[in-house]
Write a protein that holds these residues in place. Structure first.
Motif, PDB file in Angstrom:
ATOM      1  N   ALA A 114      -6.129 -15.545   5.684  1.00  0.00           N
ATOM      2  CA  ALA A 114      -6.411 -14.326   6.437  1.00  0.00           C
ATOM      3  C   ALA A 114      -5.394 -13.241   6.109  1.00  0.00           C
ATOM      4  O   ALA A 114      -5.741 -12.058   5.992  1.00  0.00           O
ATOM      5  CB  ALA A 114      -6.396 -14.626   7.936  1.00  0.00           C
ATOM      6  N   LEU A 115      -4.143 -13.613   5.916  1.00  0.00           N
ATOM      7  CA  LEU A 115      -3.100 -12.645   5.564  1.00  0.00           C
ATOM      8  C   LEU A 115      -3.365 -12.048   4.181  1.00  0.00           C
ATOM      9  O   LEU A 115      -3.220 -10.838   3.988  1.00  0.00           O
ATOM     10  CB  LEU A 115      -1.726 -13.315   5.599  1.00  0.00           C
ATOM     11  N   GLU A 116      -3.782 -12.888   3.240  1.00  0.00           N
ATOM     12  CA  GLU A 116      -4.102 -12.396   1.904  1.00  0.00           C
ATOM     13  C   GLU A 116      -5.233 -11.379   1.956  1.00  0.00           C
ATOM     14  O   GLU A 116      -5.182 -10.319   1.314  1.00  0.00           O
ATOM     15  CB  GLU A 116      -4.493 -13.554   0.986  1.00  0.00           C
ATOM     16  N   VAL A 117      -6.271 -11.695   2.743  1.00  0.00           N
ATOM     17  CA  VAL A 117      -7.417 -10.788   2.873  1.00  0.00           C
ATOM     18  C   VAL A 117      -6.962  -9.472   3.495  1.00  0.00           C
ATOM     19  O   VAL A 117      -7.315  -8.385   3.024  1.00  0.00           O
ATOM     20  CB  VAL A 117      -8.537 -11.447   3.715  1.00  0.00           C
ATOM     21  N   THR A 118      -6.152  -9.565   4.535  1.00  0.00           N
ATOM     22  CA  THR A 118      -5.678  -8.368   5.226  1.00  0.00           C
ATOM     23  C   THR A 118      -4.803  -7.524   4.309  1.00  0.00           C
ATOM     24  O   THR A 118      -4.923  -6.297   4.282  1.00  0.00           O
ATOM     25  CB  THR A 118      -4.882  -8.768   6.486  1.00  0.00           C
ATOM     26  N   GLN A 119      -3.937  -8.151   3.532  1.00  0.00           N
ATOM     27  CA  GLN A 119      -3.090  -7.402   2.618  1.00  0.00           C
ATOM     28  C   GLN A 119      -3.922  -6.727   1.525  1.00  0.00           C
ATOM     29  O   GLN A 119      -3.637  -5.600   1.115  1.00  0.00           O
ATOM     30  CB  GLN A 119      -2.041  -8.323   1.994  1.00  0.00           C
ATOM     31  N   GLY A 120      -4.963  -7.424   1.071  1.00  0.00           N
ATOM     32  CA  GLY A 120      -5.867  -6.820   0.080  1.00  0.00           C
ATOM     33  C   GLY A 120      -6.572  -5.603   0.648  1.00  0.00           C
ATOM     34  O   GLY A 120      -6.684  -4.557  -0.011  1.00  0.00           O
ATOM     35  N   GLU A 121      -7.069  -5.701   1.877  1.00  0.00           N
ATOM     36  CA  GLU A 121      -7.729  -4.568   2.520  1.00  0.00           C
ATOM     37  C   GLU A 121      -6.753  -3.415   2.719  1.00  0.00           C
ATOM     38  O   GLU A 121      -7.100  -2.243   2.514  1.00  0.00           O
ATOM     39  CB  GLU A 121      -8.314  -4.983   3.874  1.00  0.00           C
ATOM     40  N   ASN A 122      -5.527  -3.742   3.105  1.00  0.00           N
ATOM     41  CA  ASN A 122      -4.502  -2.727   3.308  1.00  0.00           C
ATOM     42  C   ASN A 122      -4.228  -1.989   1.994  1.00  0.00           C
ATOM     43  O   ASN A 122      -4.127  -0.757   1.963  1.00  0.00           O
ATOM     44  CB  ASN A 122      -3.234  -3.385   3.841  1.00  0.00           C
ATOM     45  N   LEU A 123      -4.102  -2.731   0.905  1.00  0.00           N
ATOM     46  CA  LEU A 123      -3.857  -2.121  -0.404  1.00  0.00           C
ATOM     47  C   LEU A 123      -5.013  -1.211  -0.802  1.00  0.00           C
ATOM     48  O   LEU A 123      -4.806  -0.099  -1.291  1.00  0.00           O
ATOM     49  CB  LEU A 123      -3.638  -3.208  -1.456  1.00  0.00           C
ATOM     50  N   ALA A 124      -6.235  -1.656  -0.572  1.00  0.00           N
ATOM     51  CA  ALA A 124      -7.408  -0.845  -0.926  1.00  0.00           C
ATOM     52  C   ALA A 124      -7.427   0.443  -0.119  1.00  0.00           C
ATOM     53  O   ALA A 124      -7.713   1.529  -0.653  1.00  0.00           O
ATOM     54  CB  ALA A 124      -8.683  -1.645  -0.690  1.00  0.00           C
ATOM     55  N   LEU A 125      -7.105   0.363   1.154  1.00  0.00           N
ATOM     56  CA  LEU A 125      -7.085   1.561   2.001  1.00  0.00           C
ATOM     57  C   LEU A 125      -5.972   2.523   1.573  1.00  0.00           C
ATOM     58  O   LEU A 125      -6.161   3.746   1.597  1.00  0.00           O
ATOM     59  CB  LEU A 125      -6.914   1.169   3.467  1.00  0.00           C
ATOM     60  N   ARG A 126      -4.836   1.973   1.169  1.00  0.00           N
ATOM     61  CA  ARG A 126      -3.742   2.829   0.705  1.00  0.00           C
ATOM     62  C   ARG A 126      -4.139   3.572  -0.571  1.00  0.00           C
ATOM     63  O   ARG A 126      -3.810   4.744  -0.756  1.00  0.00           O
ATOM     64  CB  ARG A 126      -2.499   1.988   0.443  1.00  0.00           C
ATOM     65  N   ARG A 127      -4.842   2.881  -1.440  1.00  0.00           N
ATOM     66  CA  ARG A 127      -5.280   3.521  -2.692  1.00  0.00           C
ATOM     67  C   ARG A 127      -6.287   4.628  -2.405  1.00  0.00           C
ATOM     68  O   ARG A 127      -6.251   5.693  -3.036  1.00  0.00           O
ATOM     69  CB  ARG A 127      -5.867   2.476  -3.638  1.00  0.00           C
ATOM     70  N   ARG A 128      -7.209   4.388  -1.479  1.00  0.00           N
ATOM     71  CA  ARG A 128      -8.189   5.422  -1.106  1.00  0.00           C
ATOM     72  C   ARG A 128      -7.495   6.616  -0.491  1.00  0.00           C
ATOM     73  O   ARG A 128      -7.843   7.762  -0.760  1.00  0.00           O
ATOM     74  CB  ARG A 128      -9.216   4.869  -0.131  1.00  0.00           C
ATOM     75  N   LEU A 129      -6.494   6.338   0.356  1.00  0.00           N
ATOM     76  CA  LEU A 129      -5.752   7.417   1.017  1.00  0.00           C
ATOM     77  C   LEU A 129      -4.980   8.232  -0.012  1.00  0.00           C
ATOM     78  O   LEU A 129      -4.895   9.458   0.086  1.00  0.00           O
ATOM     79  CB  LEU A 129      -4.794   6.837   2.057  1.00  0.00           C
ATOM     80  N   ALA A 130      -4.452   7.555  -1.018  1.00  0.00           N
ATOM     81  CA  ALA A 130      -3.665   8.248  -2.058  1.00  0.00           C
ATOM     82  C   ALA A 130      -4.537   9.244  -2.828  1.00  0.00           C
ATOM     83  O   ALA A 130      -4.048  10.255  -3.298  1.00  0.00           O
ATOM     84  CB  ALA A 130      -3.055   7.258  -3.008  1.00  0.00           C
ATOM     85  N   GLN A 131      -5.833   8.969  -2.949  1.00  0.00           N
ATOM     86  CA  GLN A 131      -6.736   9.875  -3.656  1.00  0.00           C
ATOM     87  C   GLN A 131      -6.872  11.201  -2.908  1.00  0.00           C
ATOM     88  O   GLN A 131      -7.055  12.248  -3.518  1.00  0.00           O
ATOM     89  CB  GLN A 131      -8.116   9.245  -3.814  1.00  0.00           C
ATOM     90  N   TYR A 132      -6.800  11.174  -1.574  1.00  0.00           N
ATOM     91  CA  TYR A 132      -7.016  12.352  -0.792  1.00  0.00           C
ATOM     92  C   TYR A 132      -5.727  13.105  -0.495  1.00  0.00           C
ATOM     93  O   TYR A 132      -5.758  14.242  -0.035  1.00  0.00           O
ATOM     94  CB  TYR A 132      -7.694  12.000   0.534  1.00  0.00           C
ATOM     95  N   GLU A 133      -4.591  12.504  -0.747  1.00  0.00           N
ATOM     96  CA  GLU A 133      -3.313  13.162  -0.473  1.00  0.00           C
ATOM     97  C   GLU A 133      -3.026  14.170  -1.583  1.00  0.00           C
ATOM     98  O   GLU A 133      -3.251  13.905  -2.755  1.00  0.00           O
ATOM     99  CB  GLU A 133      -2.179  12.157  -0.368  1.00  0.00           C
ATOM    100  N   VAL A 134      -2.482  15.275  -1.170  1.00  0.00           N
ATOM    101  CA  VAL A 134      -2.122  16.320  -2.132  1.00  0.00           C
ATOM    102  C   VAL A 134      -0.608  16.309  -2.248  1.00  0.00           C
ATOM    103  O   VAL A 134       0.115  16.358  -1.259  1.00  0.00           O
ATOM    104  CB  VAL A 134      -2.613  17.706  -1.654  1.00  0.00           C
ATOM    105  N   ASP A 135      -0.134  16.285  -3.446  1.00  0.00           N
ATOM    106  CA  ASP A 135       1.317  16.288  -3.669  1.00  0.00           C
ATOM    107  C   ASP A 135       1.862  17.667  -3.695  1.00  0.00           C
ATOM    108  O   ASP A 135       1.472  18.647  -4.018  1.00  0.00           O
ATOM    109  CB  ASP A 135       1.697  15.574  -4.963  1.00  0.00           C
TER     110      ASP A 135
END
Length: 135
Positions: A114-135
């Motif tokens: 369950a921790l592995e799945v949660t960490q994978g989901e967290n990583l995917a969400l961080r990557r999606r969020l990074a696409q929308y962030e403006v530097d």
């Protein structure tokens, strides 16, 4: 040097002496009444654990002698009965421990998955969020 202060050692000795006196009195009462004498009977009458009675050499020998006098259990049979009941208890506790260990290993494996799945989901969400962030 003792790990306990002297006043605590004295309190322990005093409490042990009181319990010994109560156990001897209970043993005498049971013998006088003609009641069956056993470690359990003395422990109940004294309000002390059977473990204390077994570990106290003088009380143990007194109880065993009275028990033998009563004709309930002979010395050889009592040692055999004690060892068989002890080994049966040890086997039962060992089996229970093994079952709990297996259950805990399964639970830990499920939690890791369950921790592995949660960490994978967290990583995917961080990557999606990074696409929308403006530097």
């Amino acid at each position: 040097m003792s790990p306990l202060p002297e006043h605590l050692l004295q309190a322990t000795r005093s409490r042990t002496e009181k319990v010994e006196k109560r156990a001897r009195a209970a043993l005498a009462q049971l013998a006088k009444a003609g009641a069956p004498i056993s470690f359990t009977a003395v422990a109940r009458k004294t309000a002390v654990s059977t473990d204390f009675l077994y570990k106290h050499p003088e009380l143990r020998s007194l109880i065993e002698r009275h028990r033998t006098k009563g004709g309930q259990v002979t010395g050889a049979r009592s040692a055999e009965a004690d060892s068989s009941s002890t080994s049966a208890a040890v086997r039962a506790l060992g089996a229970r421990l093994a079952q709990q260990r297996q259950s805990h290993h399964q639970e830990v494996a499920l939690l890791r998955k369950a921790l592995e799945v949660t960490q994978g989901e967290n990583l995917a969400l961080r990557r999606r969020l990074a696409q929308y962030e403006v530097d």
